[in-house]
Design an enzyme around this catalytic site. Sequence first.
Site, PDB file in Angstrom:
ATOM      1  N   HIS A 121       0.845  -1.189   0.000  1.00  0.00           N
ATOM      2  CA  HIS A 121       0.000   0.000   0.000  1.00  0.00           C
ATOM      3  C   HIS A 121       0.884   1.243   0.000  1.00  0.00           C
ATOM      4  CE1 HIS A 121      -2.080   3.262   2.424  1.00  0.00           C
ATOM      5  NE2 HIS A 121      -2.782   3.198   1.311  1.00  0.00           N
ATOM      6  N   SER A 122       0.610   2.173  -0.895  1.00  0.00           N
ATOM      7  CA  SER A 122       1.290   3.465  -0.924  1.00  0.00           C
ATOM      8  C   SER A 122       2.812   3.281  -1.021  1.00  0.00           C
ATOM      9  CB  SER A 122       0.875   4.276   0.308  1.00  0.00           C
ATOM     10  OG  SER A 122       1.225   5.624   0.179  1.00  0.00           O
ATOM     11  N   MET A 123       3.565   3.749  -0.032  1.00  0.00           N
ATOM     12  CA  MET A 123       5.013   3.571  -0.065  1.00  0.00           C
ATOM     13  C   MET A 123       5.395   2.105  -0.168  1.00  0.00           C
ATOM     14  SD  MET A 123       7.848   4.644   2.811  1.00  0.00           S
ATOM     15  CE  MET A 123       7.595   3.130   3.767  1.00  0.00           C
TER      16      MET A 123
END
Length: 280
Positions: free
Chosen positions: A101-103
């Site tokens: 998720h994300s980073m």
Amino acid sequence: MASLPFSMQYSVSQLSLAALSNRFELGQPVLCLHGWLDNAASFEPLAQHLTEIPLLALEFPGHGHSGHRSTDAHYYFFDWVQDIVALCRQQQWQQLTVIGHSMGAMVATALAASFPELVAKLVLIDSLGFIIDDADNAAQQLRDGINSRLNAPTLSPCYASLADAALARQKQSDFSLTEAMLLAKRGTITTDKGLRWRADLRLRHSSVYRLTLQQAKALITAVNCPALGVIASDSAFAAKVKQFVPYYQQLTLTEVSGGHHCHMTQAEVVAAHIKRFLTA
């Protein structure tokens, strides 16, 4: 009952890496990588709907219950890739499914590009590609990064209660107090002054460098495994990440309602997409 009830600890490259899992005995897991300033509890809602899959939600150095880097170090993006490679080699994991998720999705993409033997499938939640900048801004980026280190606060804020810490986290994001409490329970520690977030303050330093579009494209095109991109319709990231769609060799793209933490707020829907992708 927690959907990731088992705490795990790994010692890798002189660092202690913490994780949560839904299995007491874990062989080769599906590796879950959280976003910046989040922790393993961000995968609790998703894990409720993926009970048949052996999940390991790892915490990056500086986050959650994992150790912090040494006092003379900083948090460089590619060092997180090295942390994952070292752990995989230690545990003899290969051809993993990685949910990021994300980073965490950015780290997963870089991992799959540079160490294809470690990654069989990618699930990228509200994140494709990398944070990039124009090469002409390199000097200013370096200046801003160094200034952020030299001018950074040395103590994180204190909170009188867990609810106060969760409320402060909620104000910085796009989810409800329920999701904020999950992160706060895992991510805070009690001190003599009150509750503080466990996350290393150095994580908030501005990066001293950014990839250029050319570098990002080269990394993404090196990813040869199947990838699922789950993009949130109400996320501020949606428009930015879609520019990277053409560079993935085998990308299945789907959109879900909700904001950046859609795997927490729309966990059942996101889990259904993941199941279909993994069994296709």
